[in-house]
Scaffold this motif. Structure first.
Motif, PDB file in Angstrom:
ATOM      1  N   LEU A  82      -6.029 -11.129   3.251  1.00 40.33           N
ATOM      2  CA  LEU A  82      -7.052 -12.148   3.012  1.00 40.33           C
ATOM      3  C   LEU A  82      -6.836 -12.840   1.671  1.00 40.33           C
ATOM      4  CD1 LEU A  82      -9.644 -13.576   3.872  1.00 40.33           C
ATOM      5  CD2 LEU A  82     -10.945 -11.707   2.811  1.00 40.33           C
ATOM      6  N   ILE A  83      -6.541 -12.064   0.636  1.00 38.63           N
ATOM      7  CA  ILE A  83      -6.308 -12.649  -0.688  1.00 38.63           C
ATOM      8  C   ILE A  83      -5.088 -13.566  -0.654  1.00 38.63           C
ATOM      9  CG2 ILE A  83      -5.709 -12.148  -3.097  1.00 38.63           C
ATOM     10  CD1 ILE A  83      -7.288  -9.529  -2.805  1.00 38.63           C
ATOM     11  N   ASN A  88      -2.657 -18.852  -0.767  1.00 37.32           N
ATOM     12  CA  ASN A  88      -1.691 -19.776  -0.173  1.00 37.32           C
ATOM     13  C   ASN A  88      -2.382 -21.081   0.215  1.00 37.32           C
ATOM     14  OD1 ASN A  88       0.466 -17.988  -0.412  1.00 37.32           O
ATOM     15  ND2 ASN A  88       0.190 -17.137   1.631  1.00 37.32           N
ATOM     16  N   PHE A  89      -3.559 -20.962   0.797  1.00 38.30           N
ATOM     17  CA  PHE A  89      -4.314 -22.125   1.253  1.00 38.30           C
ATOM     18  C   PHE A  89      -4.756 -23.019   0.092  1.00 38.30           C
ATOM     19  CE2 PHE A  89      -8.684 -23.750   2.099  1.00 38.30           C
ATOM     20  CZ  PHE A  89      -8.335 -24.768   2.983  1.00 38.30           C
ATOM     21  N   ILE A  90      -5.401 -22.423  -0.909  1.00 38.47           N
ATOM     22  CA  ILE A  90      -5.923 -23.252  -1.996  1.00 38.47           C
ATOM     23  C   ILE A  90      -4.802 -23.799  -2.878  1.00 38.47           C
ATOM     24  CG2 ILE A  90      -8.144 -22.061  -2.006  1.00 38.47           C
ATOM     25  CD1 ILE A  90      -7.284 -20.574  -4.520  1.00 38.47           C
ATOM     26  N   THR A  91      -3.655 -23.090  -2.923  1.00 36.81           N
ATOM     27  CA  THR A  91      -2.528 -23.610  -3.702  1.00 36.81           C
ATOM     28  C   THR A  91      -1.911 -24.818  -3.010  1.00 36.81           C
ATOM     29  OG1 THR A  91      -2.086 -21.381  -4.540  1.00 36.81           O
ATOM     30  CG2 THR A  91      -0.374 -23.030  -4.855  1.00 36.81           C
ATOM     31  N   TRP A 127       4.035 -10.991   0.519  1.00 41.15           N
ATOM     32  CA  TRP A 127       4.097  -9.721  -0.230  1.00 41.15           C
ATOM     33  C   TRP A 127       3.138  -9.837  -1.402  1.00 41.15           C
ATOM     34  CZ3 TRP A 127       8.149  -8.519  -4.415  1.00 41.15           C
ATOM     35  CH2 TRP A 127       8.064  -7.182  -4.806  1.00 41.15           C
ATOM     36  N   PHE A 128       2.109  -9.016  -1.421  1.00 36.68           N
ATOM     37  CA  PHE A 128       1.064  -9.188  -2.420  1.00 36.68           C
ATOM     38  C   PHE A 128       1.594  -9.020  -3.840  1.00 36.68           C
ATOM     39  CE2 PHE A 128      -2.351  -7.751  -5.196  1.00 36.68           C
ATOM     40  CZ  PHE A 128      -3.247  -8.792  -5.031  1.00 36.68           C
ATOM     41  N   THR A 129       2.426  -8.018  -4.077  1.00 35.36           N
ATOM     42  CA  THR A 129       2.944  -7.792  -5.427  1.00 35.36           C
ATOM     43  C   THR A 129       3.715  -9.003  -5.933  1.00 35.36           C
ATOM     44  OG1 THR A 129       3.052  -5.391  -5.072  1.00 35.36           O
ATOM     45  CG2 THR A 129       4.397  -6.300  -6.849  1.00 35.36           C
ATOM     46  N   THR A 134       2.532 -17.403  -6.931  1.00 43.66           N
ATOM     47  CA  THR A 134       1.639 -18.356  -6.271  1.00 43.66           C
ATOM     48  C   THR A 134       0.342 -18.504  -7.054  1.00 43.66           C
ATOM     49  OG1 THR A 134       2.558 -17.650  -4.139  1.00 43.66           O
ATOM     50  CG2 THR A 134       0.544 -18.970  -4.088  1.00 43.66           C
ATOM     51  N   HIS A 135      -0.213 -17.401  -7.524  1.00 44.11           N
ATOM     52  CA  HIS A 135      -1.425 -17.447  -8.350  1.00 44.11           C
ATOM     53  C   HIS A 135      -1.193 -18.306  -9.589  1.00 44.11           C
ATOM     54  CE1 HIS A 135      -3.907 -13.984  -6.626  1.00 44.11           C
ATOM     55  NE2 HIS A 135      -2.857 -14.074  -5.855  1.00 44.11           N
TER      56      HIS A 135
END
Length: 455
Positions: A82-83, A88-91, A127-129, A134-135
């Protein structure tokens, strides 16, 4: 000008469709590699930032944020998915707003989507790590957009946060500074550059073991030149050479039937926009130079650290995130030259993007099945701490014959056993890899220097 999602939704459904695509691509892709080790560590330790390991000092905000996330989500794949989907969406939406100055609204959104989901750096997408890049991109471009539209103080604060968020801000910030400079926006340049230079000064004052980037290569000119040649060579191979072609082909061959249908529908939708003449992208020299600077800066940074070459396969492919800005821009600019080119290029990339999502989903199912089998296998009951064994299969996922997503490779295997058997400690798992040399009854790990006896 204010950044609002209603800017898109008020006139068309492009943002809603983007969200649906991000959901489909991101759901059920699971957790992988260091996600397991980070979740395991924080499930066993208390959150205490009074004595942070010095290797995290170069990216403190991301370290604190991801520590909280791993602490409370533990091994819940849906939470991490979800995170990732949200960012990805807001970026994509944020980059779309930023690029509207240089392209029509739908074109800007397509360009942004291609950058974030570019097939070469799928590790930042699934991959979250690896999603810290992206953040960082979101925060940095949000700050730049606000400064661009004369929201100076709020933009500067966000750029300051983005710069310190992780060292991945450096190549992107370099490109954005060049953009402001070439557009002769001196006030915007000053407000953007100042907070980032504060981070650069902070980073340079850190001792080598506190940067979190690995040691810098030898200060000898020859060593640096060799590293630069390696970066340049791997960049050409990864973005335009055999590795690029193998990655696209392997990704497309991973498509499921459902993803194939959805990908074809997406291609039809994009070509509808093209037919309606709603897509336009001019060749903007300042933007081209800015994206080129971003590429060169990233190659320079990795040449200095000597840590990662440019690669298309493996979780280390996150380093190609920065070069994806320029190649995405060039491919889209070329595609819009005529309908045939647009149909061909859009088809290749859309099919590849959907195929990569399927690969991550399939490998997530494989991982889950293996963990379940280990949990139910009574042979593991007799294994204890101090025991060790070698694993030959499932070290990585297989993407067209290339090793891609880690599983039993490196030190993750030992943790997988403990997780599956619900143990605080357990046997040590080694991958059957070339880094091990067997001499009689003794085994040496040439990569890490460890040695142990077989008897």
């Amino acid at each position: 000008m204010n950044f609002t999602f209603s800017h898109y939704a008020s006139k068309d459904w492009s943002l809603a469709l983007l969200l649906l695509v991000c959901l489909y691509l991101g759901l059920f892709t699971g957790i992988h590699s260091d996600d397991y080790s980070n979740a395991w560590f924080w499930s066993k330790n208390q959150l205490d930032f009074s004595n942070i390991d010095t290797k995290h000092w170069g990216y403190l905000p991301w370290y604190v944020l991801h520590s909280y996330i791993f602490k409370y989500l533990k091994f819940s794949p849906s939470g991490y998915e979800l995170i990732r989907i949200v960012f990805n969406f807001i970026t994509v939406a944020m980059l779309g707003k930023f690029f509207e100055k240089y392209a029509s609204k739908p074109t800007a959104l397509i360009l942004s989507f291609l950058i974030i989901f570019y097939p070469l750096h799928d590790s930042t997408t699934y991959w979250f790590t690896g999603s810290y890049i992206t953040h960082t991109c979101f925060y940095l471009f949000l700050g730049a957009y606000l400064i661009q539209n004369e929201k100076f103080w709020s933009g500067t604060l966000i750029v300051l946060f983005a710069s310190f968020f992780s060292y991945s801000s450096v190549p992107m910030a370099a490109g954005l500074m060049v953009l402001f400079f070439l557009e002769k926006k001196w006030k915007q340049l000053a407000f953007f550059a100042t907070p980032h230079f504060l981070y650069v000064l902070y980073f340079l004052t850190l001792p080598g073991d506190k940067k979190g980037t690995g040691q810098f290569v030898s200060n000898k000119l020859l060593s640096l030149l060799k590293s630069l040649v390696l970066q340049a060579g791997t960049y050409l191979d990864t973005n335009f050479g055999p590795s690029f072609l193998f990655k696209l082909t392997s990704s497309i061959l991973s498509l499921s039937f459902l993803s194939f249908i959805l990908a074809i529908s997406t291609i039809v939708f994009l070509n509808y926009y093209y037919k309606k003449k709603q897509l336009s992208l001019s060749f903007n020299i300042p933007l081209f130079c800015a994206l080129g600077t971003m590429t060169l800066a990233s190659l320079g940074v990795y040449a200095l650290t000597g840590r990662y070459p440019q690669i298309a396969f493996g979780l280390g492919n996150r380093v190609t995130f920065f070069t994806s800005f320029l190649v995405s821009y060039l491919f889209l600019w070329l595609a819009l030259k005529n309908r045939v080119l647009f149909g061909l290029i859009s088809s290749i990339f859309v099919l590849s993007i959907f195929g990569l999502s399927d690969h991550w989903k399939k490998w997530n199912i494989t991982q889950t099945e293996i963990i379940s089998n280990i949990a139910s296998n009574d042979d593991f009951q007799e294994m204890k701490a101090g025991d060790y064994f070698f694993v030959k299969q499932n070290l990585y996922s297989d993407l067209g014959g290339f090793a891609h997503i880690q599983f039993f490779a490196e030190d993750i295997g030992s943790l997988i056993i403990r997780l599956a058997r619900n143990l605080d400690d357990g046997p040590t798992v080694y991958p059957m890899a070339r880094r091990f040399q067997v001499r009689g009854d003794k085994v040496k790990d040439v990569k890490y220097g460890d040695s142990f006896n077989l008897k």
